[in-house]
Design a protein around this motif. Structure first.
Motif, PDB file in Angstrom:
ATOM      1  N   MET A   1       0.718  -1.314   0.068  1.00 15.11           N
ATOM      2  CA  MET A   1       0.074   0.000   0.114  1.00 15.11           C
ATOM      3  C   MET A   1       0.683   1.355  -0.095  1.00 15.11           C
ATOM      4  N   HIS A   2       2.230   1.118   0.370  1.00 14.56           N
ATOM      5  CA  HIS A   2       2.854   2.494   0.432  1.00 14.56           C
ATOM      6  C   HIS A   2       3.154   2.962  -0.881  1.00 14.56           C
ATOM      7  N   SER A   3       3.197   2.088  -1.864  1.00 13.85           N
ATOM      8  CA  SER A   3       3.288   2.603  -3.205  1.00 13.85           C
ATOM      9  C   SER A   3       2.020   3.544  -3.741  1.00 13.85           C
ATOM     10  N   SER A   4       1.193   3.211  -3.128  1.00  6.79           N
ATOM     11  CA  SER A   4      -0.159   4.216  -3.608  1.00  6.79           C
ATOM     12  C   SER A   4      -0.155   5.608  -2.682  1.00  6.79           C
ATOM     13  N   ALA A   5       0.452   5.687  -1.792  1.00  5.64           N
ATOM     14  CA  ALA A   5       0.532   6.925  -0.935  1.00  5.64           C
ATOM     15  C   ALA A   5       0.618   8.145  -1.771  1.00  5.64           C
ATOM     16  N   ASP A   6       1.597   8.109  -2.804  1.00  2.00           N
ATOM     17  CA  ASP A   6       1.793   9.271  -3.614  1.00  2.00           C
ATOM     18  C   ASP A   6       0.446   9.817  -4.374  1.00  2.00           C
ATOM     19  N   PHE A   7      -0.308   8.394  -4.920  1.00  2.00           N
ATOM     20  CA  PHE A   7      -1.131   8.690  -5.736  1.00  2.00           C
ATOM     21  C   PHE A   7      -2.359   9.397  -5.038  1.00  2.00           C
ATOM     22  N   TRP A   8      -2.633   9.010  -3.528  1.00  2.00           N
ATOM     23  CA  TRP A   8      -3.664   9.470  -2.933  1.00  2.00           C
ATOM     24  C   TRP A   8      -3.486  10.689  -2.212  1.00  2.00           C
ATOM     25  N   ASP A   9      -1.974  11.034  -2.081  1.00  2.00           N
ATOM     26  CA  ASP A   9      -1.646  12.539  -1.609  1.00  2.00           C
ATOM     27  C   ASP A   9      -2.063  13.422  -2.827  1.00  2.00           C
ATOM     28  N   LYS A  10      -1.736  13.028  -4.048  1.00  2.00           N
ATOM     29  CA  LYS A  10      -1.967  14.081  -5.032  1.00  2.00           C
ATOM     30  C   LYS A  10      -3.516  14.347  -5.252  1.00  2.00           C
ATOM     31  N   LEU A  11      -4.476  13.371  -4.805  1.00  2.00           N
ATOM     32  CA  LEU A  11      -5.665  13.485  -5.040  1.00  2.00           C
ATOM     33  C   LEU A  11      -6.396  14.108  -3.855  1.00  2.00           C
ATOM     34  N   ALA A  12      -5.850  14.164  -2.900  1.00  2.00           N
ATOM     35  CA  ALA A  12      -6.515  14.669  -1.461  1.00  2.00           C
ATOM     36  C   ALA A  12      -7.402  15.667  -1.349  1.00  2.00           C
ATOM     37  N   VAL A  13      -6.748  16.829  -2.146  1.00  2.00           N
ATOM     38  CA  VAL A  13      -7.700  17.938  -2.001  1.00  2.00           C
ATOM     39  C   VAL A  13      -9.017  17.774  -2.955  1.00  2.00           C
ATOM     40  N   ARG A  14      -8.729  17.164  -4.077  1.00  2.00           N
ATOM     41  CA  ARG A  14      -9.974  17.093  -4.811  1.00  2.00           C
ATOM     42  C   ARG A  14     -10.859  16.192  -4.361  1.00  2.00           C
ATOM     43  N   TYR A  15     -10.573  14.941  -3.786  1.00  2.00           N
ATOM     44  CA  TYR A  15     -11.006  14.053  -3.068  1.00  2.00           C
ATOM     45  C   TYR A  15     -12.095  14.473  -1.681  1.00  2.00           C
ATOM     46  N   ALA A  16     -11.079  15.553  -1.037  1.00  2.00           N
ATOM     47  CA  ALA A  16     -12.050  16.136  -0.036  1.00  2.00           C
ATOM     48  C   ALA A  16     -13.343  17.030  -0.250  1.00  2.00           C
ATOM     49  N   LYS A  17     -13.119  17.512  -1.644  1.00  2.00           N
ATOM     50  CA  LYS A  17     -14.413  18.245  -2.305  1.00  2.00           C
ATOM     51  C   LYS A  17     -15.367  17.550  -3.003  1.00  2.00           C
ATOM     52  N   SER A  18     -15.123  16.361  -3.240  1.00  2.00           N
ATOM     53  CA  SER A  18     -16.038  15.513  -4.147  1.00  2.00           C
ATOM     54  C   SER A  18     -17.027  15.208  -3.263  1.00  2.00           C
ATOM     55  N   PRO A  19     -18.415  15.104  -3.596  1.00  2.42           N
ATOM     56  CA  PRO A  19     -19.632  14.542  -2.763  1.00  2.42           C
ATOM     57  C   PRO A  19     -19.680  13.258  -2.814  1.00  2.42           C
ATOM     58  N   ILE A  20     -20.290  12.859  -1.716  1.00  2.00           N
ATOM     59  CA  ILE A  20     -20.456  11.190  -1.643  1.00  2.00           C
ATOM     60  C   ILE A  20     -21.371  10.774  -2.795  1.00  2.00           C
TER      61      ILE A  20
END
Length: 212
Positions: A1-20
């Motif tokens: 899972m550590h290899s995916s950390a960079d991917f989710w870091d880059k997505l974090a701000v957009r992810y936080a704004k996206s509706p459920i």
């Protein structure tokens, strides 16, 4: 899972704004989860993302440790908890095999929208089993994309996933069936006591399982 950390870091701000995507299904499973929690429970959420669920459940448990591999997700979660006054939610950046999450087992471990993002399902569930007290609960929700169904857009994305992952535009996605998921949970030493699909198409399998 550590290899995916960079991917989710880059997505974090957009992810936080996206509706459920399906608020009705989310609220239903949130209420079902809430019904299993006690004010004295020490709870761990794996793959907490930006902390929405942990904060919403903060009033139903004694303590919630919310963990995620992505540092930016964790930082956004800390801000959300502070704004909500959820002082019993503690955010940590950690993978599920991180020694910092070990020690005293938890009353409840939660993993929402996580297991289908892990390649070694059995290994992950073995780690989770070690984290849950005997008689404690593992509560999860997992996209079972091998069951078929979904919109044309989703089907197109599934076909494009290998290339998207190669280009760093998508994480690993495990195409699980409901049967395979439940057998893996049971192999890890759990007894499933509640199950359902919320939403139903494509199925996102909600499971409540008690550690034997």
């Amino acid at each position: 899972m550590h290899s995916s950390a960079d991917f989710w870091d880059k997505l974090a701000v957009r992810y936080a704004k996206s509706p459920i995507r399906d608020m009705e299904a989310y609220e239903y499973t949130l209420d079902r989860t809430r019904s299993y929690l006690k004010p004295t429970d020490r709870v761990l959420e794996l793959g907490c993302g930006t902390g929405t669920t942990a904060v919403k459940l903060s009033g139903d448990a004694g303590e919630i440790v919310a963990s995620d591999v992505a540092a930016q997700m964790v930082e956004i979660g800390k801000v959300r908890a502070a704004e909500a006054g959820a002082g019993n939610v503690h955010f940590v950046q950690a993978d599920m095999d991180d020694p910092g999450l070990r020690g005293v087992p938890y009353d409840v471990v939660m993993a929402f929208n996580l297991l289908h993002l892990i390649e070694a399902t059995d290994v992950a569930l073995a780690h989770i089993s070690d984290m849950v007290k005997p008689g404690g609960l593992f509560i999860s929700k997992t996209a079972c994309l091998a069951e078929g169904g979904g919109s044309l857009k989703l089907r197109a994305i599934k076909l494009a996933l290998p290339l998207m992952r190669l280009l760093g535009k998508a994480p690993f996605v495990h195409f699980l069936t409901i049967g395979a998921l439940e057998r893996a949970v049971e192999r890890a030493g759990f007894e499933i006591i509640e199950a359902g699909n919320f939403p139903a198409n494509p199925p996102s399998r909600y499971l409540v399982a008690r550690r034997k």
